[in-house]
Enzyme design. Sequence first.
Site, PDB file in Angstrom:
ATOM      1  N   VAL A   1       0.847  -1.197   0.000  1.00  0.00           N
ATOM      2  CA  VAL A   1       0.000   0.000   0.000  1.00  0.00           C
ATOM      3  C   VAL A   1       0.888   1.254   0.000  1.00  0.00           C
ATOM      4  CG1 VAL A   1      -1.833   1.262   1.166  1.00  0.00           C
ATOM      5  CG2 VAL A   1      -1.795  -1.244   1.250  1.00  0.00           C
ATOM      6  N   LYS A   2       0.713   2.068  -1.030  1.00  0.00           N
ATOM      7  CA  LYS A   2       1.518   3.276  -1.204  1.00  0.00           C
ATOM      8  C   LYS A   2       0.780   4.459  -0.589  1.00  0.00           C
ATOM      9  CE  LYS A   2       4.259   5.225  -5.007  1.00  0.00           C
ATOM     10  NZ  LYS A   2       4.392   5.201  -6.486  1.00  0.00           N
TER      11      LYS A   2
END
Length: 221
Positions: free
Chosen positions: A86-87
């Site tokens: 997850v960025k």
Amino acid sequence: MKFFIDTANLDQIREAKDLGILDGVTTNPSLMAKEGITGTNNVMKHYKAICDIVEGDVSAEVISTDFKGMIEEGQRLMDIAQNIVVKVPMIKDGVKAIAWFTEHEIPTNCTLVFSAGQAILAAKAGATYLSPFIGRIDDMNWDGMELIKQIAEIYGIQGYDTQILAASIRTPLHIVQAAQAGADVVTCPLSAILGLLKHPLTDIGLQQFLADHEKAKAKSN
């Protein structure tokens, strides 16, 4: 040092994989739009297509800028595949979200990092990867590689596990400099990776070898 490709183009991802050097993929809403991928459902399907190609980590960026929204998006992204990371942007709620994801054993990539102070916060929150934007720092007449060196020194002294992922890489030289500066990962366009192959002396040497081979064949006949 790991090699990630920064794109949403499936053909380029396959080409990088065929080289045998691909460790992962990073992408973002801008890169998705460049490939004509719009709408939440289409973006999610495209992330799945990328994950089907790549065995390594695939950074998928949240669009929300509030804590609750980031958590909800991150959970949906994690449902796509096991190799999703997850960025999350380097903002206050982003740091809170990284800490939450870390507590729940969800890998993260802290993006849009431009200072050592931001890098410390991301590492304290438990980010898996940290993405300093080298090219954009250079655009401001600062030295992006000096930032990589500074972060690498701090992380080494403090014993942080967060991996430095040099982003906004634009040239083959950037890749070499990032390796020298202590980056754990570089993420870059395919063109920059392919640029590492090129050297005029290699071309000249190969031409000479082939010419000598043809001469030897002619003499033997």
